[in-house]
Design a protein around this motif. Sequence first.
Motif, PDB file in Angstrom:
ATOM      1  N   ILE A   1      40.814  34.074  38.614  1.00 46.63           N
ATOM      2  CA  ILE A   1      39.478  34.085  39.208  1.00 46.63           C
ATOM      3  C   ILE A   1      38.472  33.666  38.143  1.00 46.63           C
ATOM      4  N   GLN A   2      37.844  32.522  38.367  1.00 44.46           N
ATOM      5  CA  GLN A   2      36.795  32.028  37.479  1.00 44.46           C
ATOM      6  C   GLN A   2      35.427  32.390  38.043  1.00 44.46           C
ATOM      7  N   GLN A   3      34.568  32.904  37.182  1.00 48.14           N
ATOM      8  CA  GLN A   3      33.177  33.162  37.554  1.00 48.14           C
ATOM      9  C   GLN A   3      32.311  32.036  37.007  1.00 48.14           C
TER      10      GLN A   3
ATOM     11  N   LEU B   1      32.565  32.952  42.577  1.00 49.62           N
ATOM     12  CA  LEU B   1      33.937  33.164  42.118  1.00 49.62           C
ATOM     13  C   LEU B   1      34.836  32.076  42.689  1.00 49.62           C
TER      14      LEU B   1
ATOM     15  N   GLN C   1      38.743  30.614  42.961  1.00 51.00           N
ATOM     16  CA  GLN C   1      40.167  30.910  42.815  1.00 51.00           C
ATOM     17  C   GLN C   1      40.886  29.700  42.214  1.00 51.00           C
TER      18      GLN C   1
ATOM     19  N   ARG D   1      34.373  33.907  32.589  1.00 47.77           N
ATOM     20  CA  ARG D   1      33.166  33.244  33.094  1.00 47.77           C
ATOM     21  C   ARG D   1      33.011  31.915  32.368  1.00 47.77           C
TER      22      ARG D   1
ATOM     23  N   GLU E   1      35.912  41.487  39.244  1.00 45.84           N
ATOM     24  CA  GLU E   1      37.142  40.862  39.718  1.00 45.84           C
ATOM     25  C   GLU E   1      37.469  39.552  39.004  1.00 45.84           C
ATOM     26  N   ALA E   2      36.541  39.038  38.188  1.00 44.32           N
ATOM     27  CA  ALA E   2      36.748  37.751  37.515  1.00 44.32           C
ATOM     28  C   ALA E   2      37.566  37.925  36.240  1.00 44.32           C
ATOM     29  N   ASP E   3      38.334  36.897  35.907  1.00 40.68           N
ATOM     30  CA  ASP E   3      39.121  36.885  34.669  1.00 40.68           C
ATOM     31  C   ASP E   3      38.318  36.342  33.495  1.00 40.68           C
TER      32      ASP E   3
ATOM     33  N   PRO F   1      33.558  37.803  31.570  1.00 39.08           N
ATOM     34  CA  PRO F   1      33.006  37.872  32.932  1.00 39.08           C
ATOM     35  C   PRO F   1      32.051  39.042  33.088  1.00 39.08           C
TER      36      PRO F   1
END
Length: 277
Positions: free
Chosen positions: A98-100, A105, A107, A61, A57-59, A53
């Motif tokens: 959290i996916q970017q 973003l 959830q 991408r 805040e993203a886990d 990412p």
Amino acid sequence: MMFSFQQVDVFTATPLRGNPLAVVIGADTLPDAQMAAFAHWTNLSETTFLLRPTAPEADYRVRIFTPKGELPFAGHPTLGSCHVWLAAGGQPKAGEIIQQCAAGLIQIRRDNDRLSFAAPPLRRTGPVEAETMARVLAGLQLSAADIVDAHWVDNGPGWLAVLLRSADDVLTLRPDFAVLSGLRVGVVAPADRSKTARDADFEVRGFTAAGFEDPVTGSLNAGIAQWLIGSGMAPPAYVASQGTVLGRAGRVHVEKVGDTVWVGGAVTTCITGHVAL
């Protein structure tokens, strides 16, 4: 160069009954042209690439490609990519994942054997214009009297949706893709549990702009849910069936919690290995 790779089936717990997705893991060094070429080669509705990412805040991408180009967001690639990220050892920074992606973003939550994404805001909503509606009617070979309502439900890919009276009306459609070319048209109607899917409340079909029917479509179902629940035409929680005409048995679980519409389903791993790109 070798990359870890998985192919999964989304919106089903039974392999070969949902919507397949190809996922390349750790694709940070892969050029855009190679991503596009691989997506074209798999010839699946979508192929995704997992990357580190750039948003703090993203886990993780993800980039989402069709055989013809990149999408900012799509539903079944979101759930399938998350499933693969978790299977590869991914650990969320907080409770929800959290996916970017290009749409921002997203959830994602885990509920027992299902993953669900928070439906992104609609980019386009409201009634379908008369000129476009005329094309839709011609392409679906319907009359205005057959339509209960129609609405734009675009959260990125460009979907509009048409509400019919019964699941039988949905299942008997034979679209003219030449007329619909360039439009993404979803069709939905209440299901009769005594006749069709006994575990579903609505029957859905999705006709793509590229001229084929999509087996099970997360983005379309997300938009439909926001429309139908928001207008009082659907309860705050329901199950949609999609893919019946194609011999699939996709099940999309929808639930509105507060202001958020969650769209989810099971994901099954079918192929694990490596791909040379």
